[in-house]
Design an enzyme around this catalytic site. Structure first.
Site, mmCIF file in Angstrom:
data_model
loop_
_atom_site.group_PDB
_atom_site.id
_atom_site.type_symbol
_atom_site.label_atom_id
_atom_site.label_comp_id
_atom_site.label_asym_id
_atom_site.label_seq_id
_atom_site.Cartn_x
_atom_site.Cartn_y
_atom_site.Cartn_z
ATOM 1 N N SER A 252 66.659 62.683 -27.936
ATOM 2 C CA SER A 252 67.662 63.452 -27.198
ATOM 3 C C SER A 252 66.959 64.357 -26.183
ATOM 4 O O SER A 252 66.284 63.855 -25.287
ATOM 5 C CB SER A 252 68.526 64.245 -28.179
ATOM 6 O OG SER A 252 69.687 64.743 -27.541
ATOM 7 N N ASP A 349 75.904 55.315 -28.862
ATOM 8 C CA ASP A 349 75.572 56.726 -28.678
ATOM 9 C C ASP A 349 76.702 57.408 -27.901
ATOM 10 O O ASP A 349 76.974 57.057 -26.751
ATOM 11 C CB ASP A 349 74.256 56.849 -27.919
ATOM 12 C CG ASP A 349 73.683 58.261 -27.950
ATOM 13 O OD1 ASP A 349 74.468 59.221 -27.891
ATOM 14 O OD2 ASP A 349 72.444 58.394 -28.028
ATOM 15 N N HIS A 382 73.720 58.410 -31.761
ATOM 16 C CA HIS A 382 72.742 59.436 -31.433
ATOM 17 C C HIS A 382 72.106 59.947 -32.730
ATOM 18 O O HIS A 382 72.762 60.021 -33.769
ATOM 19 C CB HIS A 382 73.460 60.584 -30.713
ATOM 20 C CG HIS A 382 72.589 61.453 -29.881
ATOM 21 N ND1 HIS A 382 72.072 61.045 -28.665
ATOM 22 C CD2 HIS A 382 72.144 62.722 -30.066
ATOM 23 C CE1 HIS A 382 71.364 62.032 -28.145
ATOM 24 N NE2 HIS A 382 71.379 63.049 -28.974
#
Length: 415
Positions: A252, A349, A382
């Site tokens: 991320s 995601d 994610h």
């Protein structure tokens, strides 16, 4: 009890459905959708097992006779079919990653490794690990905690995961940069499955904190990453590490910072007052990263990060300082000199869309003279690799393959 059973069935069905679908423009619901889809998808078989156990107890106690409990059973049955699908999809990660590695490194990439390093690679995953997703510690690894690498207090500390068994030539180093939207996160919270796995196999892993927004504005984050690289070069030999080989990873915001660090070696604007330090990186493995602050291809559209970035992270708008937004984007630094890179992203995601990774990889393939591997994982959310799961452990195996290959190639070039 029947009502509670029905409630759990509804929650299970919602979670399973959320993990299967690919939701995008859900605005303020995105964090909530991500959380339930993430935990439902990565722990699908564990959910299936406890739900079957609960149902068996309900049946033995005669509590499935009520109509409400029977409706709950029907919802659970639908959820179980979805959970089996999700588990099978996760098991397919091995095939997806192996194909990605062969495309990027060559069909016989493993055969180019020294025999002793081929033996440390894994093809299977251990059920004892993914059935205990939050059990991280592994034998043969010593952890050195809270070592200062710069002068910003807690935010400039690092941990070292040191193999207990020595390695000829010293341990190659992996630097882990945590995520958290540039505003939250700690070095102890992420990538432990990867770091313990590698440390057991002769890699020295370093996890860092860095200054966070809104207390610090970009580029403070990447400056700290660069400071940690400089510290590793100067000090890691004391722990048996090889200061000449440093790979970097992160997810991320950590994916953004790790790729940016890899693409900007010795870049003076990110190295104030330590411009002469060698901050080059020999390999990079960014997970589900943000690669373009400017969103120049309008991927995010109305789900733009612009306001959050401008208010909290950059602390200026694109119009006020377009150069800063450009230099902060890894996409702006793609070049022929980029190090070998393994980009990993999930199709589902919901926080950083997969199209951003595809655009970045396309640019890397056009410009870089080094290996570019792209692992796009069907169904992955994610932060999927924060804890052990089937998908996480297969991905960890693939990253180990990539890093061993890059280190072997680098070693040959030094000879």
């Amino acid at each position: 009890m029947s009502g509670f059973y029905f409630f759990l069935a509804v929650v299970s069905a919602i979670g399973t459905y959320s993990a299967i679908i690919q939701a995008r423009r859900i605005y303020w619901m995105a964090p909530f959708y991500f959380l339930i889809a993430w935990l439902s998808g990565e722990l699908a078989l564990i959910h299936l097992l406890w739900q079957l156990g609960l149902t068996a107890l309900m049946a033995l106690s005669g509590m499935l006779d009520s109509s409400l409990a029977q409706v709950g059973l029907g919802l659970f049955a639908l959820s179980w079919m979805g959970q089996v699908y999700l588990h099978v999809q996760a098991m397919n990660t091995q095939r997806v990653m192996r194909q990605a590695l062969k495309r990027g490194l060559g069909e016989d990439y493993r055969s180019t490794l020294p025999q002793q390093r081929q033996r440390v690679l894994e093809d299977s995953v251990d059920a004892a690990h993914w059935m205990k997703p939050f059990a991280m510690v592994r034998e043969g690894v010593r952890v050195h905690s809270h070592i200062a690498y710069a002068d910003a207090g807690k935010r400039n500390l690092l941990d070292i995961y040191q193999p207990q068994e020595p390695r000829e030539g010293g341990f190659p180093v992996l630097l882990q940069v945590h995520g958290g939207g540039w505003m939250i996160g700690e070095k102890e919270q992420q990538a432990k499955p990867l770091m313990f796995h590698l440390a057991q196999r002769g890699w020295l892993c370093v996890a860092i904190n860095y200054r966070l927004s809104p207390n610090a504005a970009f580029p403070a984050h990447i400056v700290d990453v660069k400071k940690s690289i400089a510290w590793i070069r100067n000090n890691i030999a004391e722990y048996g590490g090889d200061p000449d080989f440093i790979a970097i990873t992160g997810g991320s915001a950590g994916g953004h910072l790790s790729s940016l660090a890899a693409l900007t070696p010795n870049y003076a604007p990110f190295q104030p007052e330590f411009e002469d330090a060698d901050t080059s990186i020999q390999a990079a493995v960014p997970f589900y990263g943000v690669y373009d602050f400017k969103d120049r291809f309008d991927i995010r559209g109305e789900m733009s990060m612009d306001k959050m970035l401008a208010d909290k992270v950059m602390q200026c708008s694109q119009q006020e300082n377009p150069e800063l937004w450009d230099t902060g984007s890894p996409l702006s630094h793609v070049s022929a000199e980029a190090p070998p890179m393994f980009v990993i992203h999930g199709t589902h995601d919901s926080l950083v869309w997969v199209e951003e990774a595809r655009t970045f990889v396309s640019a890397m393939n056009q410009e870089s003279e080094q290996a570019v591997v792209y692992g796009e994982l069907p169904g992955a959310q994610h932060a999927f690799e924060v804890f052990h799961s089937v998908r996480t452990d297969h991905t960890v195996n693939a990253v180990a393959d990539f890093l061993e290959w890059t280190h072997a190639r680098w070693t040959e070039q030094q000879a």
